[in-house]
Write an enzyme that holds these catalytic residues in place. Structure first.
Site, PDB file in Angstrom:
ATOM      1  N   ALA A  59       0.810  -1.226   0.000  1.00 42.43           N
ATOM      2  CA  ALA A  59       0.000   0.000   0.000  1.00 42.43           C
ATOM      3  C   ALA A  59       0.836   1.265   0.000  1.00 42.43           C
ATOM      4  CB  ALA A  59      -0.967  -0.013   1.184  1.00 42.43           C
ATOM      5  N   HIS A  62       4.618   4.931  -4.601  1.00 39.20           N
ATOM      6  CA  HIS A  62       6.067   5.094  -4.782  1.00 39.20           C
ATOM      7  C   HIS A  62       6.397   6.334  -5.614  1.00 39.20           C
ATOM      8  CE1 HIS A  62       6.978   1.024  -3.332  1.00 39.20           C
ATOM      9  NE2 HIS A  62       5.927   0.608  -3.998  1.00 39.20           N
ATOM     10  N   VAL A 185     -11.725 -16.895 -17.288  1.00 32.69           N
ATOM     11  CA  VAL A 185     -11.492 -17.246 -18.686  1.00 32.69           C
ATOM     12  C   VAL A 185     -10.739 -18.575 -18.725  1.00 32.69           C
ATOM     13  CG1 VAL A 185     -10.374 -16.576 -20.830  1.00 32.69           C
ATOM     14  CG2 VAL A 185     -11.487 -14.849 -19.409  1.00 32.69           C
ATOM     15  N   ARG A 328       3.078 -11.524  -5.645  1.00 32.88           N
ATOM     16  CA  ARG A 328       3.443 -10.585  -6.704  1.00 32.88           C
ATOM     17  C   ARG A 328       3.686 -11.382  -7.977  1.00 32.88           C
ATOM     18  NH1 ARG A 328       6.556 -10.410  -1.748  1.00 32.88           N
ATOM     19  NH2 ARG A 328       8.381  -9.199  -2.283  1.00 32.88           N
ATOM     20  N   ILE A 352       3.495  -7.097 -13.828  1.00 30.27           N
ATOM     21  CA  ILE A 352       3.295  -5.849 -13.085  1.00 30.27           C
ATOM     22  C   ILE A 352       3.450  -6.184 -11.601  1.00 30.27           C
ATOM     23  CG2 ILE A 352       1.781  -3.884 -12.727  1.00 30.27           C
ATOM     24  CD1 ILE A 352       2.515  -4.307 -15.674  1.00 30.27           C
ATOM     25  N   SER A 354       5.106  -5.107  -7.587  1.00 27.22           N
ATOM     26  CA  SER A 354       4.556  -4.334  -6.465  1.00 27.22           C
ATOM     27  C   SER A 354       4.333  -2.865  -6.800  1.00 27.22           C
ATOM     28  CB  SER A 354       5.465  -4.467  -5.248  1.00 27.22           C
ATOM     29  OG  SER A 354       6.749  -3.993  -5.559  1.00 27.22           O
ATOM     30  N   CYS A 457     -10.397  -6.876  17.082  1.00 28.94           N
ATOM     31  CA  CYS A 457     -11.197  -7.984  17.629  1.00 28.94           C
ATOM     32  C   CYS A 457     -11.643  -8.947  16.538  1.00 28.94           C
ATOM     33  CB  CYS A 457     -12.385  -7.466  18.439  1.00 28.94           C
ATOM     34  SG  CYS A 457     -13.912  -7.220  17.530  1.00 28.94           S
TER      35      CYS A 457
END
Lengths: 480, 403
Positions: A59, A62, A185, A328, A352, A354, A457
């Site tokens: 997340a 970059h 597919v 990845r 494609i 990270s 939790c």
């Protein structure tokens, strides 16, 4: 505008079909929706968008400072970073420009910093600088002993990957794209005998016929490539990254994305805040051959904890909120594998890794450019329609959430009714997600849209109540 | 945009501890008492414990007991507001809230934290594997079965063999789920042998969960014995029970000093925290004790709160009370000058047989107590507080050890 999850697929051929509704495929579909009035389909094997590699990453938005200079990836990350930052601001996708520190823990790593600085400059990133041990300590007081210095990269940000993919898919669907979920597919037939003008994609829900095909199938892009071209341009080797998410109460321990100095052994383990207010530790890097191996392992988690203890010792005393693993789509090449085969009316968008989240919008622009070249006058890609802006629910801790907004609660008390206490998700937000343009297909999908059940939790308090709401709204979108 | 209000006593959490405190305080008529409950209904965890053992003689079921507590608090004149969450602090005794009627800032002369406890979920226990549906804690399971009557699964494994694990077993049975086994790392069930036998379910001891299997839905758990041998038990449901932790978020956000052992607010014999005007009781202090123990603490904190409202000064300086391994924690865990009597609750990490508890301060012997019988891991262990008057208020930590 339609999203389908079951039943037969439309018989009428599409002009363009994108396979794979991850962050890249959704971005491409959105770009196509924005450029013209073609019949476009986005076809996804699973029951939700962003359900593969896109949902389980680090997340980070970059800068591309550490890309291979001159590579396609370097260019698309640089451009994509700028595009996505602007898009996020416009769409309400949370982004926090926290900056990154590449911390050197030994002399070898320290001596690597000037080279990394120079590489950043070659990538067109001029804001990085090398800082000494004292400044590192001052900026990250909870860091473990022994940091010798760091490369300061102020432009690195943290972002919400879930609402990014969702925003693209939502805009694509509202812009006229047909999103077909649960449509893996399984076979591609492009034999002239069937229909010279169309590829035929066989799915469990029937056949999708399309004139042009874009393969954004992530981990499975190589398989589709082989089926279509009869040869493979590359092979995807899943590289597993296990991650540990620590509780929100750990958030004050770290201010920056703490990146390791890359070594011959890979990029290594980072500690980073998340926009949800947690702290992330990971990822591992394990080369696998099973594209379904998204499970965590005892050894992987133990390894992360050992590394995390060195970087940020106090972190290990905090409660763990989640453990997960993502794959990845690594290939044998260092760069993205984006290839156009005009004769076959086909484009592959593979390898494609990270950086795909950061680069997604630039990849989409690039791919649509390739499509325009391949199709020529056959597809009218010149007319650019304007997409209506989207407004994503804010999942970010740094921005006001509904439970904090008196104005919103005054208009609808459901926003004052907290259902998930750890993450402070209200009944209003859950309802909104369930009746949204691209509704969640599962409780996990609901978690990625609202954070409900995603806290410390893990449903002890709210699990049953959230499931009740999920089941109650059903597919019709009508409250029971 | 936040409405501002003041009350004498603000109680956060309407479980047994909070409701008993509110009933007792409001009953004395000297104060306005308000109880906040973030769940849609007041009553706390007993609301979804559909089994007996509650109330003075253990004759009441959980829901009945919860109702009685709510009625007692309301009857005494306390305001009980369900569906209102305390989300943070804006001052030492000011709590910000969110509810369907909007945002408020409530300032009190005394705040009683009764925020309860929860079970550690699979993630916090670092159980590796996939992330399929079908993974529960007892808390979620009981609500799903008893409150919402949801479909659970067909065949379950219960992790743990404590009283709460057997409660989970009952809930599963009620939901028509076959229970394949209870598994525990301990050498025996953490309940009486009679109760374990009555549950009529295989018990696997010395076994831990090594991995969860399955993709969308759980397909099984890989179990590991102490000797390293493994086997896969197929199931579509797993319930992680026990391993309770205090829900301490509000305390921590308010800078209330926590105890390293319990992970709840550090409290003295009168349930005062280190923050003047802030009290803490029940499972939010020490997870977990039977509801009657939590309610008893509610009654006792009411006395201390009345004293505080009446102008009794807040003690400054405290001697920490620390539990030495294999003891895991002790509560209360702060001794302030002038404290006397009372009782301490402890937990042990290992089973003990007829242990002798020894209390020392700076090496000086204070007290010795023999506990009769076997003490099971993670079960209640109690130490009389007759010795607290002997503690040197200027000395080092008081240590409780197995002698």
């Amino acid at each position: 505008m339609s999203v389908t999850t079951k039943g037969p697929l439309p018989a009428e051929p599409y002009d363009v079909t994108v396979v794979g509704a991850g962050v890249v495929g959704s971005a491409i579909a959105r770009e196509l929706a924005g450029h013209h009035r073609l019949r476009v389909a986005l076809v996804e094997a699973s029951g939700d968008v962003g359900n593969g590699t896109s949902k389980a990453n680090t997340a980070i938005l970059h800068t591309g400072f550490d890309a291979v200079p001159g590579s396609l990836e370097a260019r698309l990350v640089r451009e994509g970073s700028r595009l996505l930052a602007a898009y996020a601001a416009e769409s309400g996708i949370p982004v926090e420009p926290v900056g990154a520190l590449l911390v050197a823990w030994n002399e070898e790593q320290l001596s690597a910093l000037p080279g990394l600085l120079e590489k950043a400059e070659r990538n067109g990133y001029d804001d990085a600088r090398i800082i000494g041990a004292d400044e590192v300590r001052a900026r990250e007081p909870h860091l473990g002993e022994g940091a010798l210095g760091a490369l300061d990269v102020p432009g690195e940000s943290i972002i919400c990957p879930w609402t990014t993919t969702l925003a693209y898919a939502t805009q694509a669907v509202r812009g006229g794209v047909d999103l077909h979920l649960n449509s893996e597919v399984q076979k591609v037939s492009s034999a002239p005998g069937a229909d010279a003008q169309c590829h035929e994609l066989s799915t469990p829900r029937g056949v999708v016929r399309t004139r042009y095909l874009i393969n954004a199938a992530g981990l499975h892009a190589d398989a589709l490539d082989r089926r279509l071209l009869g040869r493979g341009e590359f092979t995807v080797t899943p590289r597993r990254g296990q991650l540990i998410v620590f509780d929100k109460l750990a958030r004050d321990l770290v201010s920056h994305i703490l990146l390791p100095v890359p070594t011959a052994l890979g990029k290594g383990v980072l500690v980073a805040p998340t926009v949800y207010g947690n702290v992330l530790l990971g990822p591992t890097a394990e080369e696998l051959d099973d594209k379904g191996a998204t499970h965590t392992t005892h050894d992987g988690l133990a390894d992360l904890r050992a590394k995390g203890r060195r970087i940020l010792p106090a972190l290990l005393d905090e409660e763990v909120t989640a453990v997960y693993a993502g794959l990845r789509a690594a290939t044998e090449y260092d760069d993205y594998q984006i290839h156009s085969a005009p004769e076959e009316r086909y484009i592959t968008v593979g390898g494609i890794r990270s950086t795909g989240l950061t680069a997604s919008m630039a990849i989409a622009e690039y791919v649509v450019g390739l499509l325009a070249d391949a199709a020529g006058p056959d597809l009218d890609l010149t007319v650019g329609g304007n997409l209506d802006p989207v407004s994503m629910p804010n999942l970010g801790e740094a921005f006001p959430r509904p439970y904090q907004r008196a104005d919103l609660i005054a208009t609808d008390p459901a926003y004052g009714s907290i259902v998930c206490h750890c993450e402070r998700v209200t009944r209003g937000e859950i309802r909104d997600a369930l009746i949204s343009t691209v509704p969640p297909g599962s409780l996990d999908g609901l978690r990625r849209r609202t954070r409900a059940r995603g806290g410390r939790c893990q449903g002890f308090y709210c699990g049953a109540a959230v499931r009740e709401l999920f089941d109650g709204w059903g597919e019709s979108g009508a409250a029971r | 945009m936040r409405r501002q209000r003041s009350v004498d006593v603000l109680v956060v959490g309407a479980g047994p501890a909070g409701l008993a405190a509110a009933a007792s305080l409001a009953g004395s008529g000297a104060a306005t008492v308000e109880v906040l409950e973030r769940e849609a209904r007041a009553g706390g965890v007993p609301r979804h414990c559909h089994h007996g053992g509650f109330g003075r003689w253990g004759a009441a079921t959980g829901p009945r007991y919860a109702e009685d507590l709510v009625e007692a608090a309301l009857g005494a004149g306390a305001a009980v507001r369900a569906g209102v969450s305390a989300t943070g602090w804006s001052g030492p005794l000011s709590v910000d809230t969110t509810g369907p009627h909007g945002l408020e800032r409530i300032t009190a002369r005394a705040v009683v934290l009764a925020t309860g406890a929860r079970e550690r979920p699979r993630t916090a226990r670092l159980v590796p594997g996939s992330r399929p549906a079908g993974v529960f804690t007892t808390g979620e399971l009981q609500q799903a079965v008893h409150v919402y009557r949801q479909e659970i699964g067909t065949r379950a494994v219960v992790v743990g063999a404590e009283p709460v694990s057997y409660a989970a077993r009952s809930a599963l049975r009620r939901a028509g789920v076959d229970v394949a086994a209870l598994v525990t790392e301990e050498a025996r069930a953490q309940v009486s042998r009679g109760r374990a036998a009555a549950a009529r379910v295989p018990l696997l001891t010395g076994v831990s969960v090594a991995e969860l299997l399955g993709r969308e839905r759980l397909s099984g758990v890989r179990l590991r014995r102490r000797d390293g041998r493994e086997r896969v038990l197929s199931c579509d449901t797993v319930v992680f029970t026990g391993d309770f932790v205090p829900d301490h978020e509000l305390a921590r956000r308010g800078g209330v000093l926590l105890d390293a052992g319990t992970r709840g607010p550090a409290v003295d014999m009168s349930f005062r925290t280190a923050s003047p005007g802030v009290f803490a009781v029940g499972s939010g202090v020490h997870a977990v004790e039977p509801a009657r123990v939590a309610a008893g603490e509610g009654v006792r904190v009411a006395r201390a709160v009345r004293g505080h409202l009446g102008g009794v000064g807040w003690p400054c300086g405290a001697v920490p009370v620390v539990a030495d391994a294999p003891l895991r924690w002790v509560a209360p865990n702060r001794l302030v000058p002038g404290a006397s009597g009372g009782r301490f609750i402890l937990r042990t990490a290992e089973a003990l047989v007829c242990p002798v508890l020894v209390v020392r301060q700076d090496g000086r012997f204070l007290y010795r107590q023999r506990v009769l019988g076997a003490v099971l891991a993670n079960r209640g262990l109690y130490l009389s507080g007759g010795w607290v008057g002997k503690v040197d208020a200027g000395g080092g930590p008081v240590r409780v050890a197995v002698g």
